[in-house]
Design an enzyme around this catalytic site. Structure first.
Site: not given
Ligand SMILES: CC(=O)N[C@H]1[C@@H](OP(=O)(O)OP(=O)(O)OC[C@H]2O[C@@H](n3ccc(=O)[nH]c3=O)[C@H](O)[C@@H]2O)O[C@H](CO)[C@H](O)[C@@H]1O
Ligand SMILES: [Mn+2]
Length: 363
Positions: A129-130, A134, A219, A242, A311, A334
């Site tokens: 998803f982008a 993102y 992601d 991780p 998650e 990470d």
């Molecule tokens: C280290 C940490 O805190 N990790 C948590 C955080 O991951 P992340 O900080 O990795 O979450 P993230 O911001 O990457 O969001 C997850 C994914 O959703 C998609 N996306 C999200 C937002 C947006 O505006 N546009 C979009 O495309 C995108 O593919 C992204 O990679 O949050 C997740 C929520 O599900 C999980 O709980 C992870 O454990």
């Molecule tokens: Mn992520």
């Protein structure tokens, strides 16, 4: 006339005919024996044989897969013997109590794995998803995937985005393709993240169940750094988080409120899985996304959002539906963790350092 009554030239001719017949018979029996070998071969080797017999019709085809003879050689290939009393790694857990392998560098032979899958003809769907800002991560994700992710296999990327026109053009290797699917942009990042379960479920029902055999859901704020091979394929696959793989179950950030469908009591739990990657057969991942989607809806109707959104629900699911394969944090690192600890021999796929305040609309 000699004493046996056959002239010497005729004798040579009969000998010649006999040799020809012998060669013909040998070839005939050789063909007969191939299907016999096949029935004893593992699935992947069977596929190799089938592909060879088809491709040998067209001699011009490049890069022919192994011949039956080569398959035999492959089966006797010169790899290190697995030793029943010598574990390949003694610093990490390599099998779960329910006998699922945990994949770490040093526990598998990449060449053997590659040759097993080389001609298997399977397709691996890969969802990413982008949405919103993102989209900026997508180019690196796709470019590094083309370098390291399931190289040589058929991969079908499904890019879900609110801005199809912004999807970068990335050169894809043979057998790999990309579908772009428009999705709405929700205002909260949590909503974007947790809606993925529902959207993946629906897309599996609509098309992925016809178009692929396996699926990985990933992601986008990630990059591949080295081999991610078919050793990762399995019926239901989870990846160790991780930041939590050294922790005890009471320290995991599972959902702890009994009102939530993702609730896990303190005294339960195997591992803490990270939602940035999960996968398996299309059928199993469909069951997973369907159940998590249902639970997300149940929580929503009670005005609840689990502590780590989807998650938390993934962790609930994988506790009560055991994965058949678990990937070590090599497969989900990470960059914020900095250098690699001793137990992580290779970084294969890792979250890039992002400024959450910059990329998320709400923090
Ligand atoms: C280290 C940490 O805190 N990790 C948590 C955080 O991951 P992340 O900080 O990795 O979450 P993230 O911001 O990457 O969001 C997850 C994914 O959703 C998609 N996306 C999200 C937002 C947006 O505006 N546009 C979009 O495309 C995108 O593919 C992204 O990679 O949050 C997740 C929520 O599900 C999980 O709980 C992870 O454990
Ligand atoms: Mn992520």
């Amino acid at each position: 006339m000699n004493k046996k009554g056959v002239k010497p030239p005729l004798r040579y001719f009969l000998l010649f005919v006999f040799v020809i017949l012998l060669l013909g018979a040998a070839r005939y029996f050789e063909r007969l024996t191939v299907p016999m070998h096949r029935s004893f071969c593992p699935q992947s080797v069977v596929t190799t044989n089938v592909t060879r017999s088809a491709s040998s019709i067209n001699q011009n085809r490049p890069a022919l897969p192994a011949t039956p003879q080569e398959v035999l050689q492959l089966r006797r290939a010169n790899y290190e013997q697995p030793r029943a009393l010598i574990p390949p790694r003694n610093d990490v857990l390599t099998v779960t109590p329910w006998l699922a392998p945990i994949v770490w560098e040093g526990t598998f032979d990449p060449d053997m794995i590659d040759s097993m899958y080389k001609s298997s003809n399977i397709t691996i769907a890969t969802t990413v998803f982008a949405v919103g800002k993102y989209i900026q991560f997508l180019r690196d994700f796709l470019e590094t995937a083309e370098k390291y992710y399931l190289s040589g296999l058929r991969v079908h990327y499904y890019v879900f985005t609110d801005q199809p026109q912004e999807v970068p053009r990335v050169e894809l290797a043979v057998g790999r393709n990309i579908s772009i699917i428009q999705v709405p942009k929700y205002s909260r990042w949590q909503e974007i993240s947790l809606r993925r379960m529902e959207i993946i479920q629906r897309t599996i029902e609509e098309r992925i169940h016809i178009e692929a055999d396996y699926i990985f859901c990933m992601d986008v704020d990630m990059k591949f750094h080295s081999r991610w091979g078919p050793e990762t394929l399995g019926t239901l696959v989870g990846v160790l988080h991780p930041w939590y793989y050294e922790f005890t179950r009471d320290q995991f950030t599972y959902e702890r409120r009994p009102e939530s469908a993702a609730y896990i009591p303190m005294e339960e739990g195997d591992f803490y899985y990270m939602a940035a990657v999960f996968g398996g057969s299309v059928k199993e991942v469909h069951a997973l996304t369907k159940k998590c989607h249902e639970h997300l809806e149940v929580d929503k109707s009670k005005d609840l959002e689990a502590i780590w959104q989807e998650e938390s629900h993934l962790n609930w699911y994988l506790l009560y539906n055991k994965p058949t394969k678990v990937l070590s944090p090599e497969y989900l690192w990470d960059d914020q963790k900095g250098g690699l600890p001793k137990d992580i021999k290779v970084k294969r796929f890792s979250a890039v350092i992002k400024n959450k305040w910059e990329v998320r609309d709400n923090v």
